[in-house]
Design a protein around this motif. Structure first.
Motif, PDB file in Angstrom:
ATOM      1  N   TYR A 142       0.943  -1.000   0.052  1.00  0.00           N
ATOM      2  CA  TYR A 142      -0.045   0.040   0.011  1.00  0.00           C
ATOM      3  C   TYR A 142       0.864   1.059   0.099  1.00  0.00           C
ATOM      4  CZ  TYR A 142      -3.987  -2.917   1.055  1.00  0.00           C
ATOM      5  OH  TYR A 142      -5.152  -3.798   1.064  1.00  0.00           O
ATOM      6  N   GLY A 143       0.500   2.295  -0.572  1.00  0.00           N
ATOM      7  CA  GLY A 143       1.189   3.403  -0.689  1.00  0.00           C
ATOM      8  C   GLY A 143       1.310   4.206   0.597  1.00  0.00           C
ATOM      9  N   PRO A 144       2.089   5.239   0.857  1.00  0.00           N
ATOM     10  CA  PRO A 144       2.143   5.955   1.998  1.00  0.00           C
ATOM     11  C   PRO A 144       0.795   6.657   2.401  1.00  0.00           C
ATOM     12  CG  PRO A 144       4.253   6.667   0.654  1.00  0.00           C
ATOM     13  CD  PRO A 144       3.016   5.638  -0.184  1.00  0.00           C
ATOM     14  N   SER A 191      -2.321   3.848   7.407  1.00  0.00           N
ATOM     15  CA  SER A 191      -2.311   4.776   8.618  1.00  0.00           C
ATOM     16  C   SER A 191      -1.452   5.871   8.347  1.00  0.00           C
ATOM     17  CB  SER A 191      -1.713   3.946   9.906  1.00  0.00           C
ATOM     18  OG  SER A 191      -0.407   3.465   9.512  1.00  0.00           O
ATOM     19  N   PRO A 192      -1.241   7.011   8.989  1.00  0.00           N
ATOM     20  CA  PRO A 192      -0.198   7.966   8.600  1.00  0.00           C
ATOM     21  C   PRO A 192       1.306   7.449   8.579  1.00  0.00           C
ATOM     22  CG  PRO A 192      -1.641   8.815  10.371  1.00  0.00           C
ATOM     23  CD  PRO A 192      -2.100   7.245   9.936  1.00  0.00           C
ATOM     24  N   GLY A 193       2.075   7.886   7.759  1.00  0.00           N
ATOM     25  CA  GLY A 193       3.176   7.524   7.579  1.00  0.00           C
ATOM     26  C   GLY A 193       3.763   6.671   6.220  1.00  0.00           C
ATOM     27  N   PRO A 194       4.707   5.845   6.319  1.00  0.00           N
ATOM     28  CA  PRO A 194       5.365   5.166   5.308  1.00  0.00           C
ATOM     29  C   PRO A 194       4.352   4.156   4.361  1.00  0.00           C
ATOM     30  CG  PRO A 194       6.318   4.355   7.222  1.00  0.00           C
ATOM     31  CD  PRO A 194       5.506   5.281   7.553  1.00  0.00           C
ATOM     32  N   ALA A 195       4.705   3.781   3.422  1.00  0.00           N
ATOM     33  CA  ALA A 195       4.252   2.728   2.524  1.00  0.00           C
ATOM     34  C   ALA A 195       4.330   1.436   3.442  1.00  0.00           C
ATOM     35  CB  ALA A 195       4.858   2.471   1.433  1.00  0.00           C
ATOM     36  N   ARG A 196       3.344   0.403   3.429  1.00  0.00           N
ATOM     37  CA  ARG A 196       3.126  -0.860   4.270  1.00  0.00           C
ATOM     38  C   ARG A 196       3.003  -2.020   3.240  1.00  0.00           C
ATOM     39  NH1 ARG A 196       4.095   2.501   8.215  1.00  0.00           N
ATOM     40  NH2 ARG A 196       2.423   3.080   9.494  1.00  0.00           N
ATOM     41  N   ILE A 197       3.622  -3.026   3.932  1.00  0.00           N
ATOM     42  CA  ILE A 197       3.678  -4.168   3.179  1.00  0.00           C
ATOM     43  C   ILE A 197       2.754  -5.024   4.012  1.00  0.00           C
ATOM     44  CG2 ILE A 197       4.697  -6.384   2.096  1.00  0.00           C
ATOM     45  CD1 ILE A 197       6.791  -3.120   2.458  1.00  0.00           C
ATOM     46  N   VAL A 198       1.682  -5.948   3.387  1.00  0.00           N
ATOM     47  CA  VAL A 198       0.710  -6.724   4.367  1.00  0.00           C
ATOM     48  C   VAL A 198       0.784  -8.200   3.835  1.00  0.00           C
ATOM     49  CG1 VAL A 198      -1.619  -7.081   4.752  1.00  0.00           C
ATOM     50  CG2 VAL A 198      -0.758  -4.848   4.721  1.00  0.00           C
ATOM     51  N   LEU A 199       0.814  -8.955   4.710  1.00  0.00           N
ATOM     52  CA  LEU A 199       0.735 -10.471   4.476  1.00  0.00           C
ATOM     53  C   LEU A 199      -0.733 -10.925   4.482  1.00  0.00           C
ATOM     54  CD1 LEU A 199       3.980 -12.379   5.769  1.00  0.00           C
ATOM     55  CD2 LEU A 199       3.335 -11.696   3.332  1.00  0.00           C
ATOM     56  N   ASP A 200      -1.433 -11.406   3.649  1.00  0.00           N
ATOM     57  CA  ASP A 200      -2.891 -11.668   3.901  1.00  0.00           C
ATOM     58  C   ASP A 200      -2.978 -13.092   3.307  1.00  0.00           C
ATOM     59  OD1 ASP A 200      -5.554 -11.439   4.254  1.00  0.00           O
ATOM     60  OD2 ASP A 200      -5.849 -10.411   2.313  1.00  0.00           O
ATOM     61  N   ASP A 226      11.667  -2.896  -0.854  1.00  0.00           N
ATOM     62  CA  ASP A 226      12.402  -1.856  -1.332  1.00  0.00           C
ATOM     63  C   ASP A 226      11.563  -1.102  -2.239  1.00  0.00           C
ATOM     64  OD1 ASP A 226      14.697  -3.154  -0.748  1.00  0.00           O
ATOM     65  OD2 ASP A 226      15.035  -4.361  -2.548  1.00  0.00           O
ATOM     66  N   ALA A 227      10.614  -1.293  -2.744  1.00  0.00           N
ATOM     67  CA  ALA A 227       9.643  -0.506  -3.668  1.00  0.00           C
ATOM     68  C   ALA A 227       8.849   0.360  -2.473  1.00  0.00           C
ATOM     69  CB  ALA A 227       8.479  -1.432  -4.435  1.00  0.00           C
ATOM     70  N   ALA A 228       8.405  -0.132  -1.387  1.00  0.00           N
ATOM     71  CA  ALA A 228       8.000   0.810  -0.350  1.00  0.00           C
ATOM     72  C   ALA A 228       8.974   2.063   0.020  1.00  0.00           C
ATOM     73  CB  ALA A 228       7.439  -0.119   1.048  1.00  0.00           C
ATOM     74  N   ASP A 229      10.074   1.403   0.298  1.00  0.00           N
ATOM     75  CA  ASP A 229      11.048   2.605   0.499  1.00  0.00           C
ATOM     76  C   ASP A 229      11.034   3.785  -0.391  1.00  0.00           C
ATOM     77  OD1 ASP A 229      11.926   1.326   2.954  1.00  0.00           O
ATOM     78  OD2 ASP A 229      13.754   0.281   1.992  1.00  0.00           O
ATOM     79  N   GLN A 230      11.169   3.303  -1.651  1.00  0.00           N
ATOM     80  CA  GLN A 230      11.189   4.271  -2.728  1.00  0.00           C
ATOM     81  C   GLN A 230       9.812   4.933  -2.931  1.00  0.00           C
ATOM     82  OE1 GLN A 230      11.907   2.083  -6.420  1.00  0.00           O
ATOM     83  NE2 GLN A 230      14.070   1.222  -5.738  1.00  0.00           N
ATOM     84  N   THR A 273       7.767   5.600  -0.329  1.00  0.00           N
ATOM     85  CA  THR A 273       8.135   6.631   0.797  1.00  0.00           C
ATOM     86  C   THR A 273       8.960   7.896   0.652  1.00  0.00           C
ATOM     87  OG1 THR A 273       7.149   4.887   2.448  1.00  0.00           O
ATOM     88  CG2 THR A 273       8.291   6.835   3.330  1.00  0.00           C
ATOM     89  N   ALA A 274      10.217   7.324  -0.165  1.00  0.00           N
ATOM     90  CA  ALA A 274      10.921   8.484  -0.197  1.00  0.00           C
ATOM     91  C   ALA A 274      10.614   9.516  -1.274  1.00  0.00           C
ATOM     92  CB  ALA A 274      12.444   7.872  -0.702  1.00  0.00           C
ATOM     93  N   PHE A 275       9.816   8.913  -2.458  1.00  0.00           N
ATOM     94  CA  PHE A 275       9.526   9.944  -3.335  1.00  0.00           C
ATOM     95  C   PHE A 275       8.293  10.991  -2.717  1.00  0.00           C
ATOM     96  CE2 PHE A 275       5.855  10.622  -6.496  1.00  0.00           C
ATOM     97  CZ  PHE A 275       6.622  11.385  -7.472  1.00  0.00           C
ATOM     98  N   CYS A 276       7.506  10.063  -2.029  1.00  0.00           N
ATOM     99  CA  CYS A 276       6.329  11.044  -1.360  1.00  0.00           C
ATOM    100  C   CYS A 276       6.864  12.099  -0.250  1.00  0.00           C
ATOM    101  CB  CYS A 276       5.550   9.934  -0.370  1.00  0.00           C
ATOM    102  SG  CYS A 276       3.924  10.809   0.222  1.00  0.00           S
ATOM    103  N   ARG A 277       8.010  11.953   0.215  1.00  0.00           N
ATOM    104  CA  ARG A 277       8.917  12.913   1.106  1.00  0.00           C
ATOM    105  C   ARG A 277       9.271  14.052   0.397  1.00  0.00           C
ATOM    106  NH1 ARG A 277      11.235   8.617   5.106  1.00  0.00           N
ATOM    107  NH2 ARG A 277       9.660   8.328   6.676  1.00  0.00           N
ATOM    108  N   GLU A 278       9.898  13.400  -0.786  1.00  0.00           N
ATOM    109  CA  GLU A 278      10.446  14.471  -1.717  1.00  0.00           C
ATOM    110  C   GLU A 278       9.656  15.612  -2.243  1.00  0.00           C
ATOM    111  OE1 GLU A 278      12.948  12.347  -4.623  1.00  0.00           O
ATOM    112  OE2 GLU A 278      14.148  11.533  -3.082  1.00  0.00           O
ATOM    113  N   THR A 279       8.430  15.052  -2.481  1.00  0.00           N
ATOM    114  CA  THR A 279       7.309  15.664  -3.237  1.00  0.00           C
ATOM    115  C   THR A 279       6.743  16.789  -2.218  1.00  0.00           C
ATOM    116  OG1 THR A 279       6.932  13.588  -4.626  1.00  0.00           O
ATOM    117  CG2 THR A 279       4.942  15.527  -4.536  1.00  0.00           C
ATOM    118  N   VAL A 280       6.638  16.232  -1.092  1.00  0.00           N
ATOM    119  CA  VAL A 280       5.832  17.166   0.075  1.00  0.00           C
ATOM    120  C   VAL A 280       6.826  18.196   0.410  1.00  0.00           C
ATOM    121  CG1 VAL A 280       5.136  17.105   2.405  1.00  0.00           C
ATOM    122  CG2 VAL A 280       4.564  15.401   0.851  1.00  0.00           C
TER     123      VAL A 280
END
Length: 87
Positions: free
Chosen positions: A26-28, A32-41, A73-77, A79-86
């Protein structure tokens, strides 16, 4: 991949025992507020009672690990993109 408050990517792995395990990114801010998340379902199967668990072969465990690392790795990218944009 585009970022935002939504599901970004989903990959499902099926084990030899017939259980589907979805790795969902899921995207940032999506869950919840904050970084992207990875969910196992995974869903309960008819034989599940009190506990829910999955049995993995060594190859399935490696595949799941590879998918998790790739999504992390993709979630880190994202989140970093979202921080740079903001900023």
């Amino acid at each position: 991949m585009a970022t935002g408050t939504r599901l970004v990517e989903r990959e499902t792995l099926r084990t030899e025992s017939g259980r589907d395990i979805a790795v969902v990114r899921y995207g940032p801010g999506a869950l919840s507020p904050g970084p992207a998340r990875i969910v196992l379902d995974t869903a309960c199967l008819p034989y599940d009672r009190i506990e829910l668990w999955a049995v993995l072969t060594p190859a399935e465990a490696r595949r799941l690990a590879a998918v998790l690392v790739a999504q992390a790795d993709a979630a880190d990218q994202d989140t970093a993109f979202c921080r740079e944009t903001v900023s």
